[in-house]
Each structure stands twice: as C-alpha cells, then as structure tokens.
Scaffold this motif. Structure first.
Motif, PDB file in Angstrom:
ATOM      1  N   ASN A  59      40.231  38.125  -0.804  1.00 15.03           N
ATOM      2  CA  ASN A  59      39.312  38.796   0.112  1.00 15.03           C
ATOM      3  C   ASN A  59      39.591  40.301   0.044  1.00 15.03           C
ATOM      4  O   ASN A  59      40.560  40.733  -0.587  1.00 15.03           O
ATOM      5  CB  ASN A  59      39.432  38.241   1.536  1.00 15.03           C
ATOM      6  CG  ASN A  59      40.795  38.470   2.160  1.00 15.03           C
ATOM      7  OD1 ASN A  59      41.470  39.471   1.891  1.00 15.03           O
ATOM      8  ND2 ASN A  59      41.224  37.549   2.999  1.00 15.03           N
ATOM      9  N   TYR A  60      38.750  41.083   0.668  1.00 17.78           N
ATOM     10  CA  TYR A  60      38.885  42.536   0.538  1.00 17.78           C
ATOM     11  C   TYR A  60      40.201  43.043   1.103  1.00 17.78           C
ATOM     12  O   TYR A  60      40.820  43.938   0.535  1.00 17.78           O
ATOM     13  CB  TYR A  60      37.706  43.255   1.192  1.00 17.78           C
ATOM     14  CG  TYR A  60      37.832  44.747   1.072  1.00 17.78           C
ATOM     15  CD1 TYR A  60      37.781  45.356  -0.174  1.00 17.78           C
ATOM     16  CD2 TYR A  60      38.057  45.541   2.191  1.00 17.78           C
ATOM     17  CE1 TYR A  60      37.936  46.726  -0.311  1.00 17.78           C
ATOM     18  CE2 TYR A  60      38.202  46.908   2.060  1.00 17.78           C
ATOM     19  CZ  TYR A  60      38.145  47.493   0.815  1.00 17.78           C
ATOM     20  OH  TYR A  60      38.302  48.844   0.680  1.00 17.78           O
ATOM     21  N   GLU A  61      40.661  42.456   2.182  1.00 19.56           N
ATOM     22  CA  GLU A  61      41.932  42.893   2.785  1.00 19.56           C
ATOM     23  C   GLU A  61      43.089  42.678   1.810  1.00 19.56           C
ATOM     24  O   GLU A  61      43.908  43.575   1.598  1.00 19.56           O
ATOM     25  CB  GLU A  61      42.193  42.135   4.088  1.00 19.56           C
ATOM     26  CG  GLU A  61      43.449  42.568   4.802  1.00 19.56           C
ATOM     27  CD  GLU A  61      43.672  41.822   6.102  1.00 19.56           C
ATOM     28  OE1 GLU A  61      44.846  41.693   6.485  1.00 19.56           O
ATOM     29  OE2 GLU A  61      42.695  41.381   6.727  1.00 19.56           O
ATOM     30  N   ASP A  62      43.150  41.504   1.193  1.00 21.60           N
ATOM     31  CA  ASP A  62      44.210  41.226   0.217  1.00 21.60           C
ATOM     32  C   ASP A  62      44.092  42.139  -1.004  1.00 21.60           C
ATOM     33  O   ASP A  62      45.090  42.635  -1.522  1.00 21.60           O
ATOM     34  CB  ASP A  62      44.167  39.764  -0.231  1.00 21.60           C
ATOM     35  CG  ASP A  62      44.549  38.806   0.882  1.00 21.60           C
ATOM     36  OD1 ASP A  62      45.216  39.237   1.854  1.00 21.60           O
ATOM     37  OD2 ASP A  62      44.178  37.628   0.795  1.00 21.60           O
ATOM     38  N   PHE A  63      42.863  42.345  -1.464  1.00 25.66           N
ATOM     39  CA  PHE A  63      42.619  43.247  -2.582  1.00 25.66           C
ATOM     40  C   PHE A  63      43.133  44.650  -2.260  1.00 25.66           C
ATOM     41  O   PHE A  63      43.778  45.291  -3.087  1.00 25.66           O
ATOM     42  CB  PHE A  63      41.120  43.282  -2.897  1.00 25.66           C
ATOM     43  CG  PHE A  63      40.721  44.337  -3.881  1.00 25.66           C
ATOM     44  CD1 PHE A  63      40.898  44.147  -5.239  1.00 25.66           C
ATOM     45  CD2 PHE A  63      40.155  45.527  -3.445  1.00 25.66           C
ATOM     46  CE1 PHE A  63      40.520  45.124  -6.151  1.00 25.66           C
ATOM     47  CE2 PHE A  63      39.781  46.508  -4.347  1.00 25.66           C
ATOM     48  CZ  PHE A  63      39.966  46.309  -5.704  1.00 25.66           C
ATOM     49  N   SER A  64      42.869  45.120  -1.047  1.00 23.24           N
ATOM     50  CA  SER A  64      43.305  46.460  -0.634  1.00 23.24           C
ATOM     51  C   SER A  64      44.819  46.577  -0.608  1.00 23.24           C
ATOM     52  O   SER A  64      45.381  47.600  -1.007  1.00 23.24           O
ATOM     53  CB  SER A  64      42.744  46.802   0.749  1.00 23.24           C
ATOM     54  OG  SER A  64      41.346  46.886   0.703  1.00 23.24           O
ATOM     55  N   VAL A  65      45.495  45.531  -0.148  1.00 25.06           N
ATOM     56  CA  VAL A  65      46.960  45.528  -0.120  1.00 25.06           C
ATOM     57  C   VAL A  65      47.504  45.616  -1.546  1.00 25.06           C
ATOM     58  O   VAL A  65      48.401  46.411  -1.831  1.00 25.06           O
ATOM     59  CB  VAL A  65      47.496  44.270   0.607  1.00 25.06           C
ATOM     60  CG1 VAL A  65      48.994  44.110   0.400  1.00 25.06           C
ATOM     61  CG2 VAL A  65      47.157  44.327   2.092  1.00 25.06           C
ATOM     62  N   ILE A  66      46.948  44.819  -2.441  1.00 28.06           N
ATOM     63  CA  ILE A  66      47.383  44.846  -3.841  1.00 28.06           C
ATOM     64  C   ILE A  66      47.125  46.216  -4.450  1.00 28.06           C
ATOM     65  O   ILE A  66      47.995  46.791  -5.114  1.00 28.06           O
ATOM     66  CB  ILE A  66      46.664  43.744  -4.653  1.00 28.06           C
ATOM     67  CG1 ILE A  66      47.156  42.375  -4.210  1.00 28.06           C
ATOM     68  CG2 ILE A  66      46.875  43.944  -6.154  1.00 28.06           C
ATOM     69  CD1 ILE A  66      46.310  41.219  -4.710  1.00 28.06           C
ATOM     70  N   GLY A  77      54.131  40.867  -6.967  1.00 25.93           N
ATOM     71  CA  GLY A  77      54.467  39.449  -6.930  1.00 25.93           C
ATOM     72  C   GLY A  77      54.031  38.678  -8.160  1.00 25.93           C
ATOM     73  O   GLY A  77      53.135  39.076  -8.891  1.00 25.93           O
ATOM     74  N   ASP A  78      54.698  37.559  -8.356  1.00 26.21           N
ATOM     75  CA  ASP A  78      54.449  36.714  -9.516  1.00 26.21           C
ATOM     76  C   ASP A  78      53.061  36.085  -9.501  1.00 26.21           C
ATOM     77  O   ASP A  78      52.458  35.903 -10.560  1.00 26.21           O
ATOM     78  CB  ASP A  78      55.505  35.611  -9.611  1.00 26.21           C
ATOM     79  CG  ASP A  78      56.869  36.155  -9.984  1.00 26.21           C
ATOM     80  OD1 ASP A  78      56.936  37.275 -10.532  1.00 26.21           O
ATOM     81  OD2 ASP A  78      57.873  35.466  -9.715  1.00 26.21           O
ATOM     82  N   ASP A  79      52.559  35.734  -8.318  1.00 26.70           N
ATOM     83  CA  ASP A  79      51.224  35.126  -8.243  1.00 26.70           C
ATOM     84  C   ASP A  79      50.174  36.072  -8.797  1.00 26.70           C
ATOM     85  O   ASP A  79      49.256  35.646  -9.500  1.00 26.70           O
ATOM     86  CB  ASP A  79      50.871  34.745  -6.806  1.00 26.70           C
ATOM     87  CG  ASP A  79      51.650  33.539  -6.314  1.00 26.70           C
ATOM     88  OD1 ASP A  79      52.156  32.770  -7.160  1.00 26.70           O
ATOM     89  OD2 ASP A  79      51.739  33.358  -5.092  1.00 26.70           O
ATOM     90  N   TYR A  80      50.310  37.341  -8.489  1.00 24.38           N
ATOM     91  CA  TYR A  80      49.357  38.331  -8.985  1.00 24.38           C
ATOM     92  C   TYR A  80      49.464  38.455 -10.504  1.00 24.38           C
ATOM     93  O   TYR A  80      48.440  38.516 -11.194  1.00 24.38           O
ATOM     94  CB  TYR A  80      49.595  39.689  -8.316  1.00 24.38           C
ATOM     95  CG  TYR A  80      48.739  40.791  -8.891  1.00 24.38           C
ATOM     96  CD1 TYR A  80      47.405  40.892  -8.539  1.00 24.38           C
ATOM     97  CD2 TYR A  80      49.262  41.710  -9.798  1.00 24.38           C
ATOM     98  CE1 TYR A  80      46.600  41.895  -9.078  1.00 24.38           C
ATOM     99  CE2 TYR A  80      48.462  42.707 -10.338  1.00 24.38           C
ATOM    100  CZ  TYR A  80      47.142  42.791  -9.973  1.00 24.38           C
ATOM    101  OH  TYR A  80      46.346  43.770 -10.509  1.00 24.38           O
ATOM    102  N   ILE A  81      50.663  38.470 -11.025  1.00 26.94           N
ATOM    103  CA  ILE A  81      50.869  38.580 -12.465  1.00 26.94           C
ATOM    104  C   ILE A  81      50.227  37.377 -13.175  1.00 26.94           C
ATOM    105  O   ILE A  81      49.518  37.535 -14.176  1.00 26.94           O
ATOM    106  CB  ILE A  81      52.370  38.677 -12.815  1.00 26.94           C
ATOM    107  CG1 ILE A  81      53.024  39.884 -12.106  1.00 26.94           C
ATOM    108  CG2 ILE A  81      52.579  38.711 -14.321  1.00 26.94           C
ATOM    109  CD1 ILE A  81      52.421  41.220 -12.451  1.00 26.94           C
TER     110      ILE A  81
END
Length: 94
Positions: A59-66, A77-81
């Motif tokens: 979602n946009y909030e998670d995208f913004s944090v990343i 984090g590994d999930d993002y990789i």
C-alpha cells in the motif's frame, strides 16, 4: 430473481475490490517512474511493470516507508530484496 441479482452484483463488486491494486498519488507514481528510468537498461515498459508489482504488494504507506529507508541508505529487509528479485525477473521478460 431479484435477490440473486443483488447477491451476484455484491459478489462481483467484492471480487473486483479484492483484485484492485493499491493506488499511489500521481506525484509518487511519477517520481517512481522518473527514478526507475534513470537506471541503466530500464525502459518505460519495465518501470511501469515494476510500479504495478509495487502497487500489487505494497500500500502507499508501506511504499513510502521503503522509499524513505532507501533514500536514507537504511536496510529495508530480506522480504523487500526477495520481492525486488522476483519482480525484476518478471518485468525483465516484459
């Protein structure tokens, strides 16, 4: 017959809502595309594919944090990789 029609309409609405991607504000979408297209070998098609992958997962909030973590050179984090590897492989086929 009327009840079945209402139930079918409700079911179809639920399905379409569940399959929708997360929408990002236009400025975030444009910023993503601008930055992505600066990467060597990137094309508009590949970048649009990557954006679709992001919107499907985050979602946009998670995208913004990343995005903020990446700009500050903080670990994401590994999930993002794993996500980036999978999405990149998919979009490179496009």
């Amino acid at each position: 017959m009327y009840i079945e029609g209402i139930l079918l309409l409700g079911f179809l609405t639920l399905i379409s809502a569940c399959s929708r991607k997360n929408e990002y504000p236009p400025e975030a979408t444009q910023g993503f595309m601008n930055e992505c297209e600066k990467v060597s070998g990137a094309t508009t098609t590949k970048c649009a594919c990557m954006l679709e992958q992001f919107q499907a997962k985050y979602n946009y909030e998670d995208f913004s944090v990343i995005d903020t973590k990446l700009k500050m050179n903080q670990p994401v984090g590994d999930d993002y990789i794993k996500f980036m590897n999978k999405a990149g492989a998919l979009c490179n086929k496009a």
